[in-house]
Motif scaffolding. Structure first.
Motif, short mmCIF file in Angstrom:
data_model
loop_
_atom_site.label_atom_id
_atom_site.label_comp_id
_atom_site.label_asym_id
_atom_site.label_seq_id
_atom_site.Cartn_x
_atom_site.Cartn_y
_atom_site.Cartn_z
N ASP C 88 -15.88 70.09 4.43
CA ASP C 88 -17.23 69.98 3.89
C ASP C 88 -17.22 70.13 2.37
O ASP C 88 -17.90 69.42 1.65
CB ASP C 88 -18.13 71.07 4.50
N LYS C 116 -32.32 66.86 -1.95
CA LYS C 116 -32.64 66.55 -0.57
C LYS C 116 -32.99 67.82 0.22
O LYS C 116 -33.85 67.81 1.10
CB LYS C 116 -31.44 65.85 0.08
N ARG C 318 -18.40 63.39 1.58
CA ARG C 318 -19.14 62.56 2.51
C ARG C 318 -18.38 62.52 3.83
O ARG C 318 -17.20 62.77 3.87
CB ARG C 318 -19.21 61.13 1.97
N ALA C 322 -24.15 65.37 9.76
CA ALA C 322 -25.33 65.55 8.92
C ALA C 322 -25.88 66.97 8.96
O ALA C 322 -26.42 67.47 7.96
CB ALA C 322 -26.40 64.55 9.33
N ASN C 323 -25.74 67.63 10.12
CA ASN C 323 -26.33 68.97 10.21
C ASN C 323 -25.55 70.03 9.43
O ASN C 323 -25.95 71.18 9.38
CB ASN C 323 -26.48 69.39 11.68
N TYR C 325 -24.89 69.63 6.10
CA TYR C 325 -25.27 69.59 4.68
C TYR C 325 -26.27 70.68 4.26
O TYR C 325 -26.11 71.26 3.18
CB TYR C 325 -25.75 68.19 4.28
#
Lengths: 281, 302, 442
Positions: C88, C116, C318, C322-323, C325
């Protein structure tokens, strides 16, 4: 006449002893370093071992260095990796050598050449792509990932093939007359006869497996998989990060790292030499 | 290049099975294809591209990676360093290995003891060898460095390229003596005693016996060892160099394999590294083929 | 038949290992992989910070993994990304910045991530030298400044007092101070860690002279040329060679490994290195020592200008689920907080990268008690940076550094003149930069 012989034998011993001392010197210095407190190594190097050896060995075995896992865990990882590589290599090599020597089938030599090709592929050449394959197979951070990419072996296959070709025809003829199939012939005749070769190769491959460094570093991101050779390099890299160079602990780890393969070689040296002689490389 | 068929190879199949051999070969072939052939093909194709390390963009550049390589002064220098390093280490390790093997072989007693004393370094990882020697010769705490200082030698391998190369050669020889000793010992034991006795009866002294009988009979072993030593030095030594000199000072100890390691893994210059891999592969392929032919021929010596 | 049993066992064992032995653990929290190059004392400190974060909430668990040296860490991240299994967060050393930046698609810019996740975040929260090095052309931070340092001059107070000298402010004084130290019985005047970084990259920034065209690569990665064979650099190398012959300067290799002990053992009276070696000196030196700024070149009107950070920053990769981030963003926020930064700076000798962290330390009176810790900060903030003193951000910079080190060693060994050595650096470097310009996605 006799005294002359004695003298020259004495001279020979002298040369040999001198060489043995030179060969053993780095090991002796490591023992000395591992048996002192770190402060004692800063000034003039002590000539004799101190009394800290067992304490230092225990300390690295149980605790490691700050930021590393305990060395007993590293040793365990090295053992699993070395044994896995050894058993895997011997297993698949003896099978494929058996297939190439005792059967005739299409693509026989093509298969053999393909295996031969692997000899040309050291890990430095194929690291990125091999890593990718290992990752795609979900084998990162696993003992399988440490072991599998390293077990194909041209050398072992060659040696077994060489040895099988020296076995007399009468063996197979006898097996045929007895009505023994290839599997039984392999288990009852070939395998027992290959014992010495297996022992010799065991030593070779175990040492190879134990001493792997680059591959484990890349395939494992979980500190729990650190092997002892890899941990050693990490310790030396971290040397600067410690106020007082901990050569005592680093050398204690070095001793622990070199001991297992050295013991394997020494315990099995008889078969090792014999196997290499008989199999004619 | 076809291997020579040795006279002993049975041409009639001992077993008539058609499917079983494929099963026996399957594990080895699967691993070979998965972890060797496919990656190797990728490495080869990489030599013709200029790519960013993450594999996000790549451009076909034909042979320009190779061209850049052979224009590069340090690459040619790495060739020279490798040659000097390989030749001196091999000569040293083989010479000493042979000397020790002959000396122990001629003894009646204590052969096993000496064998034990000379074999053990074989089992030590190059990286560990490196750390032992670095410690011995580190200008700060090393006992070896202190001895050299009292002898009046200006010991500083961090700046003196010749000293650094000497140190690496000494370490490699130290590591490899064991292996050579082992095979020469095996080779000596294979020489029939009757031959030597006959020569002794003819009045040939030990030195002459060695040069006229022993040495020629050891030629195959020597040849095999020459190849094995070269392969070891080409591929297995970067861990050792990495710990001791990191290719320095200057580029005095930058061997081909260490340069590849640095350019590919430290500097992430993938195109150049792939091209270097191809050159190294070609080198080793040559060596292996030589060795293979020799093994094929070696059967005649039995 | 014993061999037969062994063989059967081996078959079973192999079949078992082919099945894959993985160490799995039941997981409730989302695990976040944080790869870094922090070992030894630094590793312990990182682990402490990570433990604190993990204890502060229940959703995420950050797992800190030491991947070896800086290059090892970067290489592992690259390989992991290519294998579609990236960590990550990865810690990338300063010289890897250009490579990372041009690999758009491999990372999520930190400013985007924070926007975001609705976490307040701006470049101005960070100390000048750290902010400029890791921000893009629009001034937005693409990676998270983390362990940042600047080179300083450590000096042995006893030996300088004995020679009756003050720490040198300029390179011209360095020669004189060195002579006096040798005359008063010191074994060596000064040594340096990381010569490629300190004696070239930082030398250029501190003296306010460009290292390469295109604003040291900040403007563009195309058509970049090195300027290292210009007069100030060549004269500096020539000085180092002369001083090395006279014993005033002792070369100690590529990193700090051999240099720190030279200073700690009292052999060298002065020592230039990253402010982050402070913890090692504190623990190892048995004499009173002081910290002074890097010397500058008195012949250059532009000097002293400013320093830029060395060390490393954190990149968000990248290609992770998604969970993860939101957790990554939370962790980075935690790392940048005043409290964490103050703890980090005190424990390691790195500078606090956030202004809030710096303010907190100041309020605590830390800099009054430890004036030495202020030196690195004041170098970084000495003057507002010019376009070509934001840092050095070139492709293949690790390789260029290798070349510098190798050529410097050749010059010190008397194999080449200073001019020849630096010409060779430029010659090799320009080829690499041209190559990098071909593939870099600007």
């Amino acid at each position: 006449m006799k005294s002359g012989l004695l003298r020259s034998a004495g001279l020979r011993h002298l040369v040999l002893v001198a060489m043995a001392v030179v060969v053993a010197l780095p090991l002796y210095l490591a023992v000395v370093a591992a048996s002192h407190r770190p402060q004692a190594l800063l000034g003039h190097f002590p000539l004799l071992p101190g009394g800290m050896l067992l304490d230092n060995l225990r300390s690295v075995l149980e605790k490691g260095l700050p930021g590393t896992i305990p060395v007993w865990r590293m040793l365990l990882n090295s053992f699993i990796m070395a044994l896995g590589i050894t058993i895997g290599k011997l297993f698949i090599s003896i099978l494929s050598a058996y297939a190439v020597v005792y059967f005739r089938f299409p693509m026989r030599m093509a298969a053999f050449w393909l295996i031969f090709f692997t000899l040309m592929m050291p890990i430095e050449v194929r690291f990125f792509p091999t890593y990718q394959v290992t990752a795609n197979l979900q084998l990162l951070n696993s003992y399988s990932g440490l072991i599998l990419p390293l077990i194909a072996s041209a050398t072992a296959t060659f040696l077994f093939r060489q040895f099988f070709m020296t076995l007399p025809r009468s063996l197979t003829d006898a097996a045929r007359i007895d009505g023994a199939g290839p599997i039984r012939f392999f288990l009852d005749m070939v395998l027992p006869l290959s014992r010495t070769n297996i022992a010799a190769l065991f030593v070779l491959v175990f040492v190879y497996g134990w001493n792997q460094y680059l591959w484990p570093l890349l395939t494992t991101t979980d500190a729990g998989y650190t092997t002892v050779v890899m941990g050693m390099q990490g310790m030396i890299n971290a040397g600067a990060a410690f106020a007082l160079p901990r050569w005592d602990l680093i050398m204690a780890t070095a001793l622990l790292a070199l001991l297992p393969p050295v013991i394997v070689v020494l315990l099995m040296q008889h078969w090792f030499v014999k196997g290499l002689t008989d199999s004619d490389k | 290049m076809r291997p020579r068929k040795s006279p002993k190879v049975v041409d009639a199949a001992p077993f008539p099975h058609r499917v079983l051999p494929y099963f026996l070969l399957a594990p080895q072939l699967a691993i070979t294809v998965l972890f060797f052939v496919w990656p190797a093909v990728q490495a080869l194709s990489g030599a013709f591209y200029q790519a960013d390390p993450f594999g996000l963009s790549k451009q076909f550049v034909g042979l320009s990676n190779f061209a850049a390589l052979f224009e590069e002064h340090s690459y040619l220098r790495a060739f020279r360093v490798t040659a000097i390093y390989a030749i001196t280490s091999t000569v040293l390790a083989m010479g000493l290995g042979l000397l020790l093997a002959v000396l122990t072989d001629s003894l009646t007693r204590a052969r096993g003891v000496y064998r034990t004393l000379f074999i053990w370094p074989y089992a030590v990882a190059p990286a560990i060898t490196g750390s032992l020697w670095v410690f011995m010769f580190s200008p700060q705490v090393g006992a070896g460095a202190q001895v050299l200082a009292t002898l009046g030698v200006n010991w500083n391998y961090i700046l003196d390229g010749n000293q650094a190369l000497l140190l690496i050669i000494a370490m490699t020889a130290w590591q490899q003596i064991a292996y050579n000793f082992l095979f020469f010992t095996a080779g000596l034991q294979a020489i029939p005693a009757s031959l030597l006795e006959a020569a002794a009866l003819d009045g040939a002294g030990p030195v002459r016996r060695f040069w006229t009988i022993v040495f020629p009979l050891l030629a195959p072993t020597s040849f095999f060892l020459l190849v094995m030593n070269s392969v070891f030095i080409l591929f297995d030594t970067f861990g050792l160099i990495n710990i001791v000199t990191k290719g320095g000072p200057g580029e005095s100890t930058q061997t081909l394999v260490y340069k590849l390691y640095q350019d590919g893994f430290q500097n992430l210059n993938l195109g150049s590294a792939a091209a270097q891999s191809v050159v190294l592969m070609a080198l080793v392929a040559g060596l292996t083929i030589v060795q293979f032919r020799y093994i094929g021929r070696k059967v005649h010596y039995q | 038949m014993r061999a037969r049993h062994v063989f059967t066992l081996a078959s079973i064992g192999l079949a078992f290992s082919l099945g894959g032995i993985t160490s799995g653990q039941a997981a409730e929290r989302i695990k976040i992989q944080f790869w870094n190059a922090m070992s030894g004392e630094l590793g312990k400190t990182v682990q402490h910070v990570v433990d604190e974060f993990n204890a502060s909430q229940t959703q995420y668990e950050v797992i800190s993994v030491n991947k070896g040296t800086y290059p090892d860490t970067m290489m592992s991240a690259v390989a992991a990304f290519r294998a579609k299994n990236p960590p990550d967060i990865v810690q990338v050393f300063d010289v890897g910045t250009a490579t990372m930046m041009s690999a758009k698609g491999a990372y999520v810019p930190v400013y985007e991530l924070m926007a975001k996740e609705h976490i307040p975040f701006s470049t101005s929260q960070f100390i000048g030298g750290a902010a400029s090095y890791y921000s893009n052309a629009q001034g937005k931070l693409v990676s998270m400044p983390f362990n940042s340092s600047a080179p300083v001059l450590f000096y042995n107070k006893d030996q300088l007092a004995k020679a009756g000298v003050q720490p040198p402010k300029t390179w011209q004084e360095m020669g004189e101070v060195g002579k006096k130290l040798m005359a008063s019985g010191s074994k060596c005047g000064f040594t340096t860690g990381w010569p490629d970084w300190i004696q070239f990259e930082q030398f250029s920034l501190w003296n306010g002279i460009p290292y390469a065209t295109q604003d040291n690569g900040f403007k563009s990665s195309k058509n970049v040329k090195l300027l290292l064979n210009e007069k100030p650099y060549v004269l500096h190398v020539a000085d180092l060679v002369d001083w090395s012959k006279a014993g005033i300067f002792k070369y100690a290799g590529a990193a700090s490994t051999n240099a720190t002990p030279l200073f700690n053992s009292g052999e060298c009276a002065m020592y230039m290195d990253s402010s982050s070696v402070l913890s090692s000196i504190n623990a190892g030196a048995k004499f009173p020592f002081g910290i002074a700024p890097m010397p500058y070149d008195a012949n250059l009107k532009t000097a002293p200008q400013n320093s830029a950070v060395g060390g490393a920053s954190l990149w968000v990769m990248r290609g992770v689920p998604a969970n993860h981030y939101p957790g990554v963003a939370k962790f980075l926020e935690f790392l940048g907080s005043a409290k964490t930064q103050a703890y980090w700076a005190k424990a390691t000798g790195y500078i606090p990268v956030s202004n809030a962290g710096f303010a907190l330390l100041k309020a605590e009176g830390y800099y009054e008690k430890n004036p030495g810790a202020m030196v690195a900060v004041s170098e970084l903030t000495n003057k507002p940076p010019k376009p070509f003193t934001m840092g050095v951000r070139l492709g293949y910079l690790p390789q260029i550094r290798d070349n510098i080190r190798a050529e410097l060693e050749d010059a010190l060994a008397g194999k080449k003149t200073a001019q020849q050595a630096m010409d060779a650096v430029v010659n090799k470097g320009d080829k690499l930069l041209a190559q990098f310009g071909q593939t870099a996605g600007q």
